[in-house]
Design a protein around this motif. Structure first.
Motif, PDB file in Angstrom:
ATOM      1  N   LYS A 305       0.843  -1.191   0.000  1.00 18.16           N
ATOM      2  CA  LYS A 305       0.000   0.000   0.000  1.00 18.16           C
ATOM      3  C   LYS A 305       0.879   1.242   0.000  1.00 18.16           C
ATOM      4  O   LYS A 305       1.983   1.245   0.545  1.00 18.16           O
ATOM      5  CB  LYS A 305      -0.927   0.028   1.211  1.00 18.16           C
ATOM      6  CG  LYS A 305      -2.026   1.086   1.100  1.00 18.16           C
ATOM      7  CD  LYS A 305      -3.221   0.749   1.951  1.00 18.16           C
ATOM      8  CE  LYS A 305      -4.372   1.706   1.685  1.00 18.16           C
ATOM      9  NZ  LYS A 305      -5.567   1.382   2.485  1.00 18.16           N
ATOM     10  N   ARG A 306       0.343   2.285  -0.616  1.00 15.74           N
ATOM     11  CA  ARG A 306       1.000   3.588  -0.615  1.00 15.74           C
ATOM     12  C   ARG A 306      -0.067   4.630  -0.273  1.00 15.74           C
ATOM     13  O   ARG A 306      -1.069   4.752  -0.965  1.00 15.74           O
ATOM     14  CB  ARG A 306       1.632   3.881  -1.978  1.00 15.74           C
ATOM     15  CG  ARG A 306       2.414   5.203  -2.047  1.00 15.74           C
ATOM     16  CD  ARG A 306       3.073   5.352  -3.403  1.00 15.74           C
ATOM     17  NE  ARG A 306       4.068   4.313  -3.642  1.00 15.74           N
ATOM     18  CZ  ARG A 306       5.387   4.521  -3.703  1.00 15.74           C
ATOM     19  NH1 ARG A 306       5.866   5.749  -3.542  1.00 15.74           N
ATOM     20  NH2 ARG A 306       6.215   3.533  -3.934  1.00 15.74           N
ATOM     21  N   LEU A 307       0.179   5.377   0.798  1.00 20.17           N
ATOM     22  CA  LEU A 307      -0.774   6.384   1.229  1.00 20.17           C
ATOM     23  C   LEU A 307      -0.155   7.761   1.083  1.00 20.17           C
ATOM     24  O   LEU A 307       1.030   7.953   1.375  1.00 20.17           O
ATOM     25  CB  LEU A 307      -1.160   6.182   2.703  1.00 20.17           C
ATOM     26  CG  LEU A 307      -1.847   4.882   3.099  1.00 20.17           C
ATOM     27  CD1 LEU A 307      -0.805   3.861   3.551  1.00 20.17           C
ATOM     28  CD2 LEU A 307      -2.822   5.138   4.251  1.00 20.17           C
ATOM     29  N   SER A 308      -0.938   8.729   0.653  1.00 18.99           N
ATOM     30  CA  SER A 308      -0.495  10.112   0.604  1.00 18.99           C
ATOM     31  C   SER A 308      -0.991  10.805   1.860  1.00 18.99           C
ATOM     32  O   SER A 308      -2.199  10.983   2.052  1.00 18.99           O
ATOM     33  CB  SER A 308      -1.048  10.811  -0.637  1.00 18.99           C
ATOM     34  OG  SER A 308      -0.649  12.170  -0.645  1.00 18.99           O
ATOM     35  N   LEU A 309      -0.049  11.179   2.744  1.00 18.34           N
ATOM     36  CA  LEU A 309      -0.418  11.760   4.031  1.00 18.34           C
ATOM     37  C   LEU A 309      -0.387  13.278   4.025  1.00 18.34           C
ATOM     38  O   LEU A 309      -0.905  13.906   4.949  1.00 18.34           O
ATOM     39  CB  LEU A 309       0.518  11.235   5.127  1.00 18.34           C
ATOM     40  CG  LEU A 309       0.534   9.725   5.354  1.00 18.34           C
ATOM     41  CD1 LEU A 309       1.488   9.377   6.496  1.00 18.34           C
ATOM     42  CD2 LEU A 309      -0.867   9.206   5.646  1.00 18.34           C
ATOM     43  N   GLY A 310       0.235  13.873   3.032  1.00 24.43           N
ATOM     44  CA  GLY A 310       0.340  15.322   2.998  1.00 24.43           C
ATOM     45  C   GLY A 310       1.537  15.745   2.174  1.00 24.43           C
ATOM     46  O   GLY A 310       1.753  15.221   1.091  1.00 24.43           O
ATOM     47  N   HIS A 311       2.319  16.662   2.730  1.00 23.55           N
ATOM     48  CA  HIS A 311       3.420  17.239   1.963  1.00 23.55           C
ATOM     49  C   HIS A 311       4.804  16.858   2.481  1.00 23.55           C
ATOM     50  O   HIS A 311       5.801  17.348   1.981  1.00 23.55           O
ATOM     51  CB  HIS A 311       3.290  18.765   1.938  1.00 23.55           C
ATOM     52  CG  HIS A 311       2.043  19.246   1.278  1.00 23.55           C
ATOM     53  ND1 HIS A 311       0.877  19.487   1.960  1.00 23.55           N
ATOM     54  CD2 HIS A 311       1.772  19.520  -0.026  1.00 23.55           C
ATOM     55  CE1 HIS A 311      -0.060  19.882   1.122  1.00 23.55           C
ATOM     56  NE2 HIS A 311       0.455  19.909  -0.092  1.00 23.55           N
ATOM     57  N   GLY A 312       4.884  16.003   3.457  1.00 17.51           N
ATOM     58  CA  GLY A 312       6.199  15.599   3.949  1.00 17.51           C
ATOM     59  C   GLY A 312       6.078  14.744   5.184  1.00 17.51           C
ATOM     60  O   GLY A 312       5.674  15.227   6.245  1.00 17.51           O
ATOM     61  N   ALA A 313       6.386  13.442   5.077  1.00 18.39           N
ATOM     62  CA  ALA A 313       6.238  12.514   6.198  1.00 18.39           C
ATOM     63  C   ALA A 313       7.595  12.204   6.811  1.00 18.39           C
ATOM     64  O   ALA A 313       8.564  11.940   6.100  1.00 18.39           O
ATOM     65  CB  ALA A 313       5.565  11.222   5.724  1.00 18.39           C
ATOM     66  N   GLY A 314       7.669  12.232   8.147  1.00 20.06           N
ATOM     67  CA  GLY A 314       8.941  12.029   8.846  1.00 20.06           C
ATOM     68  C   GLY A 314       8.906  10.871   9.821  1.00 20.06           C
ATOM     69  O   GLY A 314       8.786   9.714   9.444  1.00 20.06           O
ATOM     70  N   GLY A 315       9.008  11.192  11.124  1.00 18.03           N
ATOM     71  CA  GLY A 315       9.158  10.165  12.149  1.00 18.03           C
ATOM     72  C   GLY A 315       8.016   9.168  12.189  1.00 18.03           C
ATOM     73  O   GLY A 315       6.857   9.499  11.896  1.00 18.03           O
ATOM     74  N   ILE A 316       8.351   7.912  12.555  1.00 16.32           N
ATOM     75  CA  ILE A 316       7.369   6.827  12.670  1.00 16.32           C
ATOM     76  C   ILE A 316       7.531   6.181  14.040  1.00 16.32           C
ATOM     77  O   ILE A 316       8.649   5.902  14.476  1.00 16.32           O
ATOM     78  CB  ILE A 316       7.570   5.757  11.587  1.00 16.32           C
ATOM     79  CG1 ILE A 316       7.489   6.377  10.185  1.00 16.32           C
ATOM     80  CG2 ILE A 316       6.533   4.642  11.723  1.00 16.32           C
ATOM     81  CD1 ILE A 316       7.866   5.395   9.077  1.00 16.32           C
ATOM     82  N   LEU A 317       6.416   5.942  14.726  1.00  8.53           N
ATOM     83  CA  LEU A 317       6.428   5.249  16.018  1.00  8.53           C
ATOM     84  C   LEU A 317       5.315   4.223  16.033  1.00  8.53           C
ATOM     85  O   LEU A 317       4.185   4.519  15.654  1.00  8.53           O
ATOM     86  CB  LEU A 317       6.230   6.255  17.160  1.00  8.53           C
ATOM     87  CG  LEU A 317       6.292   5.675  18.578  1.00  8.53           C
ATOM     88  CD1 LEU A 317       7.709   5.220  18.918  1.00  8.53           C
ATOM     89  CD2 LEU A 317       5.798   6.702  19.596  1.00  8.53           C
ATOM     90  N   MET A 318       5.646   3.004  16.490  1.00  5.48           N
ATOM     91  CA  MET A 318       4.661   1.932  16.559  1.00  5.48           C
ATOM     92  C   MET A 318       4.037   1.855  17.952  1.00  5.48           C
ATOM     93  O   MET A 318       4.711   2.052  18.963  1.00  5.48           O
ATOM     94  CB  MET A 318       5.326   0.581  16.260  1.00  5.48           C
ATOM     95  CG  MET A 318       5.914   0.463  14.874  1.00  5.48           C
ATOM     96  SD  MET A 318       4.620   0.434  13.611  1.00  5.48           S
ATOM     97  CE  MET A 318       5.627   0.564  12.129  1.00  5.48           C
ATOM     98  N   ALA A 319       2.735   1.554  17.993  1.00  6.53           N
ATOM     99  CA  ALA A 319       2.131   1.136  19.251  1.00  6.53           C
ATOM    100  C   ALA A 319       2.691  -0.240  19.583  1.00  6.53           C
ATOM    101  O   ALA A 319       2.742  -1.109  18.709  1.00  6.53           O
ATOM    102  CB  ALA A 319       0.613   1.078  19.129  1.00  6.53           C
ATOM    103  N   PRO A 320       3.157  -0.463  20.811  1.00  7.46           N
ATOM    104  CA  PRO A 320       3.802  -1.738  21.135  1.00  7.46           C
ATOM    105  C   PRO A 320       2.936  -2.964  20.899  1.00  7.46           C
ATOM    106  O   PRO A 320       3.460  -4.044  20.655  1.00  7.46           O
ATOM    107  CB  PRO A 320       4.144  -1.585  22.628  1.00  7.46           C
ATOM    108  CG  PRO A 320       4.250  -0.124  22.838  1.00  7.46           C
ATOM    109  CD  PRO A 320       3.212   0.488  21.933  1.00  7.46           C
TER     110      PRO A 320
END
Length: 364
Positions: A305-320
């Motif tokens: 999958k490829r999602l467009s979230l806006g104009h610039g995606a950075g940090g990623i954090l997972m729920a444990p």
């Protein structure tokens, strides 16, 4: 090597059930109603989000998705980690080529108050962070090293030189015996392994045989694609995936063999961060250039999958618990909440200007 690479040492006991009872909320772009906490959801867990341009640490209620407090984070904050007891947060103050910073900001999470910064002296442009056994590991890009700060002694008790250009992100094994770094301008990943020798034996080898390495670390430098920045190690410790910012590829490293096993073209403009889901089935890659989030199946190596979230995606954090992922949409000043089962955006958090680094902490 197992879950130590997930760097969950900053979470208190019981957090593997974190956020399991969250509701899915409204669709992407719409306001999300606050969800009432259920008994199985730890009510004292908070999401820490750094807003770079606001120079602040936003403390977020992960159920209501509201900012409940905000604390000064120092000059140009980039990454954040929290102590296992939830009392302190450590923040890297990066700076610029013209004015590199040399501090780690410290926040008292029990009082939402910034404390005195840690002065790193000649170690400049700290960026990547990892916290193991209450010690703060950091990269110092401007000094080409990995350092370690010991809060108990209030001193830097380790510095290891890598000799690579722009040593950026950092992952440390749960026992502190192996470290991984991405070196953006050298196009490499460094793996540093601690030996089993005592300090006395290292000195003896150096004196008697002129072949001892008294640093105690062995570095292996692995060439990858152009501009490796975000990377992660799989939950089983067998693979390292590095997103190459400048050529739109991912280099997959066999950790046991310490070499690249495969290169996958993910067709990205400017890959920024890469994270495995807690079950290891997928990898999420954010694109700071165009705001895309790409999900790749780790078994088939195919985009799912490829999602467009806006104009610039950075940090990623997972729920444990593996239910959700949080993605900083930096240029649009919000954090997207992604349901990992449906791979749809279910909410957003309006934090501040240019959110990026994130971490979990126990609220006291």
């Amino acid at each position: 090597m197992t879950g130590g690479y997930r760097n969950l040492g900053t979470l208190a006991a019981g957090t593997l059930a974190l956020l399991a009872s969250m509701t899915s909320g409204a669709a992407h772009g719409a306001p999300r109603a606050a969800a009432a906490p259920e008994a199985s959801t730890p009510a004292n867990m908070v999401l820490l989000v750094l807003d770079q341009q606001d120079r602040s640490l936003a403390i977020v209620d992960p159920l209501s998705l509201k900012v409940i407090s905000r604390v000064d984070a120092g000059e140009d904050p980039h990454e954040v980690v929290a102590s296992a007891d939830g009392r302190l947060a450590y923040i890297s103050n990066y700076g610029s080529l013209a004015i590199p910073q040399h501090t780690l900001s410290v926040v008292d999470l029990t009082r939402d108050k910034r404390l005195a910064s840690i002065d790193l002296g000649a170690l400049v442009s700290p960026h990547g962070l990892s916290l193991v056994d209450d010690r703060v590991y950091f990269t110092a890009e401007g000094s080409k090293v990995v350092g370690r700060y010991d809060p108990a002694s209030a001193r830097i008790d380790m510095v290891v030189g890598l000799g690579q250009d722009r040593t950026h992100m950092l992952i440390v094994d749960e026992d502190g015996r192996r470290m991984f770094t991405s070196n953006v301008n050298s196009n490499t990943i460094s793996v540093l392994q601690r030996d089993d020798k005592t300090d006395a034996n290292r000195w003896l080898e150096a004196i008697l045989f002129n072949n001892g390495d008294i640093s105690g670390w062995k570095e292996v430098v692995i060439p990858v694609g152009r501009g490796p920045e975000g990377f992660d190690v799989s939950p089983d410790g067998k693979e390292l995936w590095a997103a190459n910012t400048h050529d739109g590829t991912v280099s997959i490293i066999d950790v046991a063999a310490l070499k690249v096993a495969q290169v996958v073209d993910v067709h990205m403009h400017s890959a920024n961060r890469l994270k495995f889901t807690p079950d290891g089935h997928e990898v999420l890659i954010s694109d700071l250039g165009n705001g895309d989030l790409v999900v790749v199946d780790t078994a088939s190596r195919q985009e799912v999958k490829r999602l467009s979230l806006g104009h610039g995606a950075g940090g990623i954090l997972m729920a444990p618990d593996g239910s959700r992922a949080y993605v900083a949409v930096s240029r649009d000043d919000y954090v997207a909440v992604l349901d990992l089962k449906t791979l749809t955006v279910t909410g957003r958090i309006a934090t501040g200007q240019w959110p990026d680094g994130m971490a979990w902490a126990t609220r006291r």
